[in-house]
Design a protein around this motif. Structure first.
Motif, PDB file in Angstrom:
ATOM      1  N   ALA A  31       0.839  -1.210   0.000  1.00  0.00           N
ATOM      2  CA  ALA A  31       0.000   0.000   0.000  1.00  0.00           C
ATOM      3  C   ALA A  31       0.866   1.249   0.000  1.00  0.00           C
ATOM      4  O   ALA A  31       0.564   2.228  -0.702  1.00  0.00           O
ATOM      5  CB  ALA A  31      -0.939  -0.005   1.207  1.00  0.00           C
ATOM      6  N   ALA A  32       1.962   1.225   0.761  1.00  0.00           N
ATOM      7  CA  ALA A  32       2.869   2.375   0.810  1.00  0.00           C
ATOM      8  C   ALA A  32       3.538   2.595  -0.540  1.00  0.00           C
ATOM      9  O   ALA A  32       3.672   3.738  -1.003  1.00  0.00           O
ATOM     10  CB  ALA A  32       3.912   2.175   1.905  1.00  0.00           C
ATOM     11  N   LYS A  33       3.946   1.534  -1.196  1.00  0.00           N
ATOM     12  CA  LYS A  33       4.544   1.661  -2.531  1.00  0.00           C
ATOM     13  C   LYS A  33       3.546   2.254  -3.520  1.00  0.00           C
ATOM     14  O   LYS A  33       3.899   3.124  -4.318  1.00  0.00           O
ATOM     15  CB  LYS A  33       5.036   0.299  -3.039  1.00  0.00           C
ATOM     16  CG  LYS A  33       6.296  -0.181  -2.367  1.00  0.00           C
ATOM     17  CD  LYS A  33       6.722  -1.539  -2.911  1.00  0.00           C
ATOM     18  CE  LYS A  33       7.984  -2.025  -2.224  1.00  0.00           C
ATOM     19  NZ  LYS A  33       8.427  -3.343  -2.739  1.00  0.00           N
ATOM     20  N   ALA A 125      -5.543   1.039   5.786  1.00  0.00           N
ATOM     21  CA  ALA A 125      -6.730   1.865   5.525  1.00  0.00           C
ATOM     22  C   ALA A 125      -6.348   3.341   5.403  1.00  0.00           C
ATOM     23  O   ALA A 125      -6.855   4.057   4.525  1.00  0.00           O
ATOM     24  CB  ALA A 125      -7.766   1.672   6.631  1.00  0.00           C
ATOM     25  N   GLU A 126      -5.463   3.811   6.267  1.00  0.00           N
ATOM     26  CA  GLU A 126      -5.027   5.214   6.202  1.00  0.00           C
ATOM     27  C   GLU A 126      -4.238   5.480   4.919  1.00  0.00           C
ATOM     28  O   GLU A 126      -4.419   6.516   4.268  1.00  0.00           O
ATOM     29  CB  GLU A 126      -4.191   5.561   7.429  1.00  0.00           C
ATOM     30  CG  GLU A 126      -4.985   5.598   8.713  1.00  0.00           C
ATOM     31  CD  GLU A 126      -4.116   5.654   9.959  1.00  0.00           C
ATOM     32  OE1 GLU A 126      -4.623   6.147  10.986  1.00  0.00           O
ATOM     33  OE2 GLU A 126      -2.947   5.206   9.925  1.00  0.00           O
ATOM     34  N   ILE A 127      -3.383   4.549   4.556  1.00  0.00           N
ATOM     35  CA  ILE A 127      -2.616   4.702   3.316  1.00  0.00           C
ATOM     36  C   ILE A 127      -3.563   4.729   2.122  1.00  0.00           C
ATOM     37  O   ILE A 127      -3.380   5.527   1.197  1.00  0.00           O
ATOM     38  CB  ILE A 127      -1.550   3.591   3.178  1.00  0.00           C
ATOM     39  CG1 ILE A 127      -0.474   3.752   4.261  1.00  0.00           C
ATOM     40  CG2 ILE A 127      -0.918   3.609   1.785  1.00  0.00           C
ATOM     41  CD1 ILE A 127       0.501   2.595   4.354  1.00  0.00           C
ATOM     42  N   ASP A 128      -4.589   3.886   2.158  1.00  0.00           N
ATOM     43  CA  ASP A 128      -5.579   3.887   1.070  1.00  0.00           C
ATOM     44  C   ASP A 128      -6.301   5.232   0.986  1.00  0.00           C
ATOM     45  O   ASP A 128      -6.576   5.728  -0.109  1.00  0.00           O
ATOM     46  CB  ASP A 128      -6.584   2.749   1.253  1.00  0.00           C
ATOM     47  CG  ASP A 128      -5.977   1.373   0.994  1.00  0.00           C
ATOM     48  OD1 ASP A 128      -4.879   1.299   0.377  1.00  0.00           O
ATOM     49  OD2 ASP A 128      -6.595   0.374   1.403  1.00  0.00           O
ATOM     50  N   LEU A 130      -5.040   8.161   1.951  1.00  0.00           N
ATOM     51  CA  LEU A 130      -4.057   9.098   1.387  1.00  0.00           C
ATOM     52  C   LEU A 130      -3.930   8.895  -0.118  1.00  0.00           C
ATOM     53  O   LEU A 130      -3.873   9.864  -0.883  1.00  0.00           O
ATOM     54  CB  LEU A 130      -2.692   8.911   2.063  1.00  0.00           C
ATOM     55  CG  LEU A 130      -2.568   9.412   3.494  1.00  0.00           C
ATOM     56  CD1 LEU A 130      -1.286   8.901   4.135  1.00  0.00           C
ATOM     57  CD2 LEU A 130      -2.617  10.931   3.518  1.00  0.00           C
ATOM     58  N   THR A 131      -3.888   7.657  -0.528  1.00  0.00           N
ATOM     59  CA  THR A 131      -3.782   7.344  -1.953  1.00  0.00           C
ATOM     60  C   THR A 131      -4.975   7.919  -2.707  1.00  0.00           C
ATOM     61  O   THR A 131      -4.796   8.518  -3.788  1.00  0.00           O
ATOM     62  CB  THR A 131      -3.683   5.824  -2.167  1.00  0.00           C
ATOM     63  OG1 THR A 131      -2.541   5.327  -1.449  1.00  0.00           O
ATOM     64  CG2 THR A 131      -3.553   5.471  -3.642  1.00  0.00           C
ATOM     65  N   ALA A 132      -6.161   7.765  -2.142  1.00  0.00           N
ATOM     66  CA  ALA A 132      -7.367   8.308  -2.787  1.00  0.00           C
ATOM     67  C   ALA A 132      -7.262   9.831  -2.899  1.00  0.00           C
ATOM     68  O   ALA A 132      -7.615  10.408  -3.936  1.00  0.00           O
ATOM     69  CB  ALA A 132      -8.614   7.904  -1.998  1.00  0.00           C
ATOM     70  N   PHE A 133      -6.782  10.481  -1.845  1.00  0.00           N
ATOM     71  CA  PHE A 133      -6.634  11.934  -1.904  1.00  0.00           C
ATOM     72  C   PHE A 133      -5.642  12.342  -2.984  1.00  0.00           C
ATOM     73  O   PHE A 133      -5.913  13.217  -3.803  1.00  0.00           O
ATOM     74  CB  PHE A 133      -6.186  12.508  -0.561  1.00  0.00           C
ATOM     75  CG  PHE A 133      -5.755  13.947  -0.654  1.00  0.00           C
ATOM     76  CD1 PHE A 133      -6.681  14.956  -0.840  1.00  0.00           C
ATOM     77  CD2 PHE A 133      -4.404  14.288  -0.585  1.00  0.00           C
ATOM     78  CE1 PHE A 133      -6.290  16.290  -0.958  1.00  0.00           C
ATOM     79  CE2 PHE A 133      -4.007  15.617  -0.695  1.00  0.00           C
ATOM     80  CZ  PHE A 133      -4.945  16.605  -0.884  1.00  0.00           C
ATOM     81  N   TYR A 134      -4.458  11.724  -2.991  1.00  0.00           N
ATOM     82  CA  TYR A 134      -3.431  12.111  -3.955  1.00  0.00           C
ATOM     83  C   TYR A 134      -3.793  11.744  -5.392  1.00  0.00           C
ATOM     84  O   TYR A 134      -3.176  12.237  -6.331  1.00  0.00           O
ATOM     85  CB  TYR A 134      -2.063  11.566  -3.550  1.00  0.00           C
ATOM     86  CG  TYR A 134      -1.489  12.343  -2.390  1.00  0.00           C
ATOM     87  CD1 TYR A 134      -1.151  13.681  -2.529  1.00  0.00           C
ATOM     88  CD2 TYR A 134      -1.325  11.754  -1.145  1.00  0.00           C
ATOM     89  CE1 TYR A 134      -0.659  14.415  -1.464  1.00  0.00           C
ATOM     90  CE2 TYR A 134      -0.825  12.480  -0.072  1.00  0.00           C
ATOM     91  CZ  TYR A 134      -0.503  13.808  -0.242  1.00  0.00           C
ATOM     92  OH  TYR A 134      -0.004  14.543   0.812  1.00  0.00           O
TER      93      TYR A 134
END
Length: 179
Positions: A31-33, A125-128, A130-134
């Motif tokens: 998820a981080a990648k 879940a938090e990374i997801d 952030l990913t959605a925001f970016y």
């Protein structure tokens, strides 16, 4: 001369980050990648380094000048001589920093360290989220502007904080001399 090199090295030190070791599970790491890919972190980092290349010489000069001018142990002639040495040495230091910032290995190493950093500090879940925001237009704009905003923030810090630190250092040196 050693003091000048130390000052210039200290001014440039903010660009270096300590190596961090984290343990994250495979799902969080993946998820981080993905987050870093969506953020276009590599491109942003390269742009940030380019901004640092432009800003570092004046920042290092300002830091050295402040330290020299606030050194109560130096008379006016010694301060002029010290500044002349800074002016002589600074272009070489700036050139070395430019080479450092342009090294693709630096970006690779930073990216490798960022994956576990995000994985250790955020849940999947938090990374997801952030990913959605970016992935949004505002998130992409944020990442596009990040190098510029970072450079402007550093310049603001230099403008606002450096004179105050100089005054504190001057007072500290005066206090030391009184003892």
């Amino acid at each position: 001369m050693k003091k000048i090199v130390l000052v210039l090295s200290a001014a440039a030190a903010f660009a270096g980050l300590p190596s961090l070791a984290f343990a994250a599970d495979a799902q969080t790491t993946a998820a981080a990648k993905n987050l870093l890919e969506v953020m276009d972190a590599r491109k942003t980092m390269v742009a940030s380094f380019a901004e640092m290349e432009k800003a570092m010489p004046s920042m290092m000069h300002a830091q050295a000048a402040s330290m020299i001018q606030n050194d109560a142990g130096l008379n006016a002639a010694q301060k002029r001589d010290a500044m002349a040495k800074v002016d002589k040495v600074l272009p070489g230091v700036a050139q070395a920093l430019n080479q450092l910032f342009r090294d693709p290995g630096l970006v690779d190493e930073m990216m490798a360290e960022m994956v576990p950093m995000y994985a250790d500090n955020f849940t999947v879940a938090e990374i997801d989220q952030l990913t959605a925001f970016y992935a949004t237009s505002v998130g992409r704009k944020m990442m596009t502007l990040m190098p510029k905003l970072s450079a402007e923030s550093v310049a603001l810090s230099q403008k606002i904080v450096l004179p105050r630190v100089g005054k504190l250092m001057q007072q500290a040196m005066q206090d030391i001399q009184k003892q």
